[in-house]
Design a protein around this motif. Sequence first.
Motif, PDB file in Angstrom:
ATOM      1  N   GLN A   4      -9.577 -11.626   8.225  1.00 50.73           N
ATOM      2  CA  GLN A   4      -9.447 -12.398   7.082  1.00 50.73           C
ATOM      3  C   GLN A   4      -8.089 -12.960   6.704  1.00 50.73           C
ATOM      4  OE1 GLN A   4     -11.150 -11.317   3.168  1.00 50.73           O
ATOM      5  NE2 GLN A   4     -10.989  -9.376   3.930  1.00 50.73           N
ATOM      6  N   LEU A   5      -7.871 -14.136   6.185  1.00 51.47           N
ATOM      7  CA  LEU A   5      -6.715 -14.571   5.471  1.00 51.47           C
ATOM      8  C   LEU A   5      -6.782 -14.573   4.058  1.00 51.47           C
ATOM      9  CD1 LEU A   5      -3.889 -16.097   6.019  1.00 51.47           C
ATOM     10  CD2 LEU A   5      -5.136 -18.010   5.450  1.00 51.47           C
ATOM     11  N   LYS A   6      -5.796 -13.673   3.626  1.00 54.62           N
ATOM     12  CA  LYS A   6      -5.734 -13.501   2.058  1.00 54.62           C
ATOM     13  C   LYS A   6      -4.754 -13.387   1.509  1.00 54.62           C
ATOM     14  CE  LYS A   6      -8.386 -10.622  -1.340  1.00 54.62           C
ATOM     15  NZ  LYS A   6      -9.130  -9.646  -1.666  1.00 54.62           N
ATOM     16  N   ASN A   7      -4.217 -14.341   0.525  1.00 53.62           N
ATOM     17  CA  ASN A   7      -2.952 -14.390   0.053  1.00 53.62           C
ATOM     18  C   ASN A   7      -1.886 -14.581   0.709  1.00 53.62           C
ATOM     19  OD1 ASN A   7      -4.097 -14.438  -2.741  1.00 53.62           O
ATOM     20  ND2 ASN A   7      -4.244 -12.115  -2.702  1.00 53.62           N
ATOM     21  N   GLY A   8      -2.062 -15.166   1.898  1.00 56.04           N
ATOM     22  CA  GLY A   8      -1.058 -15.431   2.935  1.00 56.04           C
ATOM     23  C   GLY A   8      -0.840 -14.248   3.927  1.00 56.04           C
ATOM     24  N   HIS A   9      -1.676 -13.598   4.028  1.00 55.73           N
ATOM     25  CA  HIS A   9      -1.539 -12.499   4.703  1.00 55.73           C
ATOM     26  C   HIS A   9      -2.767 -12.208   5.574  1.00 55.73           C
ATOM     27  CE1 HIS A   9       1.162 -11.131   1.795  1.00 55.73           C
ATOM     28  NE2 HIS A   9       1.587 -10.216   2.405  1.00 55.73           N
ATOM     29  N   ILE A  10      -2.730 -11.772   6.948  1.00 55.14           N
ATOM     30  CA  ILE A  10      -3.958 -11.450   7.735  1.00 55.14           C
ATOM     31  C   ILE A  10      -4.324 -10.233   7.557  1.00 55.14           C
ATOM     32  CG2 ILE A  10      -4.799 -11.481  10.044  1.00 55.14           C
ATOM     33  CD1 ILE A  10      -2.978 -13.856  10.857  1.00 55.14           C
ATOM     34  N   CYS A  11      -5.635  -9.888   7.322  1.00 49.94           N
ATOM     35  CA  CYS A  11      -5.980  -8.471   7.071  1.00 49.94           C
ATOM     36  C   CYS A  11      -6.982  -8.067   8.062  1.00 49.94           C
ATOM     37  CB  CYS A  11      -6.656  -8.533   5.704  1.00 49.94           C
ATOM     38  SG  CYS A  11      -5.970  -9.106   4.182  1.00 49.94           S
ATOM     39  N   PHE A  12      -6.672  -7.052   8.484  1.00 49.00           N
ATOM     40  CA  PHE A  12      -7.465  -6.157   9.670  1.00 49.00           C
ATOM     41  C   PHE A  12      -8.113  -4.950   9.398  1.00 49.00           C
ATOM     42  CE2 PHE A  12      -3.587  -8.126  11.483  1.00 49.00           C
ATOM     43  CZ  PHE A  12      -3.924  -8.777  12.540  1.00 49.00           C
ATOM     44  N   ASP A  13      -9.390  -4.761   9.628  1.00 50.09           N
ATOM     45  CA  ASP A  13      -9.971  -3.539   9.276  1.00 50.09           C
ATOM     46  C   ASP A  13      -9.514  -2.517  10.000  1.00 50.09           C
ATOM     47  OD1 ASP A  13     -11.772  -3.426  11.411  1.00 50.09           O
ATOM     48  OD2 ASP A  13     -13.439  -4.469  10.519  1.00 50.09           O
ATOM     49  N   LYS A  14      -9.827  -1.386   9.559  1.00 49.37           N
ATOM     50  CA  LYS A  14      -9.452  -0.023  10.158  1.00 49.37           C
ATOM     51  C   LYS A  14      -9.663   0.098  11.808  1.00 49.37           C
ATOM     52  CE  LYS A  14      -9.444   4.837  10.189  1.00 49.37           C
ATOM     53  NZ  LYS A  14     -10.282   6.318  10.000  1.00 49.37           N
ATOM     54  N   THR A  57       6.814  -8.251  13.624  1.00 53.40           N
ATOM     55  CA  THR A  57       6.449  -7.948  12.208  1.00 53.40           C
ATOM     56  C   THR A  57       5.963  -6.865  11.927  1.00 53.40           C
ATOM     57  OG1 THR A  57       5.069  -9.072  10.233  1.00 53.40           O
ATOM     58  CG2 THR A  57       3.878  -8.711  12.664  1.00 53.40           C
ATOM     59  N   VAL A  58       5.852  -6.181  10.798  1.00 52.24           N
ATOM     60  CA  VAL A  58       5.402  -4.908  10.230  1.00 52.24           C
ATOM     61  C   VAL A  58       3.950  -4.972   9.815  1.00 52.24           C
ATOM     62  CG1 VAL A  58       5.820  -3.055   8.692  1.00 52.24           C
ATOM     63  CG2 VAL A  58       7.805  -4.091   9.676  1.00 52.24           C
ATOM     64  N   LEU A  59       3.072  -4.018  10.361  1.00 52.75           N
ATOM     65  CA  LEU A  59       1.844  -4.002   9.807  1.00 52.75           C
ATOM     66  C   LEU A  59       2.040  -3.049   8.601  1.00 52.75           C
ATOM     67  CD1 LEU A  59       0.547  -3.004  13.156  1.00 52.75           C
ATOM     68  CD2 LEU A  59      -0.467  -4.913  12.089  1.00 52.75           C
ATOM     69  N   LYS A  60       1.547  -3.496   7.520  1.00 53.87           N
ATOM     70  CA  LYS A  60       1.619  -2.892   6.066  1.00 53.87           C
ATOM     71  C   LYS A  60       0.029  -2.241   6.004  1.00 53.87           C
ATOM     72  CE  LYS A  60       5.306  -5.772   4.601  1.00 53.87           C
ATOM     73  NZ  LYS A  60       5.764  -6.385   3.598  1.00 53.87           N
ATOM     74  N   LEU A  61       0.038  -0.945   5.430  1.00 53.30           N
ATOM     75  CA  LEU A  61      -0.985  -0.369   4.841  1.00 53.30           C
ATOM     76  C   LEU A  61      -1.553  -1.161   3.736  1.00 53.30           C
ATOM     77  CD1 LEU A  61      -2.758   1.706   5.622  1.00 53.30           C
ATOM     78  CD2 LEU A  61      -1.613   3.348   3.884  1.00 53.30           C
ATOM     79  N   ARG A  62      -2.969  -1.481   3.792  1.00 51.72           N
ATOM     80  CA  ARG A  62      -3.574  -2.221   2.552  1.00 51.72           C
ATOM     81  C   ARG A  62      -4.408  -1.130   1.985  1.00 51.72           C
ATOM     82  NH1 ARG A  62      -8.449  -6.507   3.000  1.00 51.72           N
ATOM     83  NH2 ARG A  62      -8.170  -7.287   1.033  1.00 51.72           N
ATOM     84  N   GLY A  66      -7.159   2.628   5.812  1.00 53.45           N
ATOM     85  CA  GLY A  66      -6.512   2.622   7.052  1.00 53.45           C
ATOM     86  C   GLY A  66      -6.535   1.020   7.518  1.00 53.45           C
ATOM     87  N   ASP A  67      -7.060   0.034   6.670  1.00 56.80           N
ATOM     88  CA  ASP A  67      -7.065  -1.202   6.905  1.00 56.80           C
ATOM     89  C   ASP A  67      -5.514  -1.762   6.576  1.00 56.80           C
ATOM     90  OD1 ASP A  67      -9.942  -1.437   6.662  1.00 56.80           O
ATOM     91  OD2 ASP A  67      -9.917  -2.283   4.802  1.00 56.80           O
ATOM     92  N   LYS A  68      -5.051  -2.738   7.455  1.00 54.21           N
ATOM     93  CA  LYS A  68      -3.667  -3.140   7.265  1.00 54.21           C
ATOM     94  C   LYS A  68      -3.657  -4.759   7.298  1.00 54.21           C
ATOM     95  CE  LYS A  68      -1.671   1.063   9.646  1.00 54.21           C
ATOM     96  NZ  LYS A  68      -0.475   1.313  10.450  1.00 54.21           N
ATOM     97  N   THR A  69      -2.391  -5.265   7.083  1.00 55.24           N
ATOM     98  CA  THR A  69      -2.090  -6.486   6.832  1.00 55.24           C
ATOM     99  C   THR A  69      -0.795  -7.035   7.645  1.00 55.24           C
ATOM    100  OG1 THR A  69      -1.073  -6.425   4.778  1.00 55.24           O
ATOM    101  CG2 THR A  69      -3.310  -6.617   4.929  1.00 55.24           C
ATOM    102  N   ILE A  70      -0.711  -8.218   7.928  1.00 56.83           N
ATOM    103  CA  ILE A  70       0.527  -8.963   8.118  1.00 56.83           C
ATOM    104  C   ILE A  70       0.651  -9.958   7.358  1.00 56.83           C
ATOM    105  CG2 ILE A  70       0.605  -7.983  10.559  1.00 56.83           C
ATOM    106  CD1 ILE A  70       0.114 -10.754  11.482  1.00 56.83           C
TER     107      ILE A  70
END
Length: 102
Positions: A4-14, A57-62, A66-70
């Motif tokens: 999903q796109l959320k607040n300008g970030h792409i969010c990936f589930d674990k 880019t860096v994958l950041k822990l959300r 273990g979900d992450k965002t860029i």
Amino acid sequence: MEIQLKNGHICFDKTLVETLFGEEEKANLVYYPERKTLLLAARSKTFFEKMHKVHWTVLKLRNLKGDKTISIQDLILDNDLENTDRLLNYEIKNTGIISIEL
């Protein structure tokens, strides 16, 4: 699995993070405006870097699951893309590259 796109970030589930990136903390990406497609691959997939003019880019822990965002805020601004929070369509290639429709 969803992206999903959320607040300008792409969010990936674990589960997707484990499938695509494993333990890596960096990813390469390239955006093709004519196709409105973002391609992403783990930084270790060196063939991807040779095939495309990539940025990393860096994958950041959300969260603790273990979900992450860029962040793609610059990409959104530079290409005048829709910034509405939403689910994104994607396809995982057998090479480990993920193609995301923006």
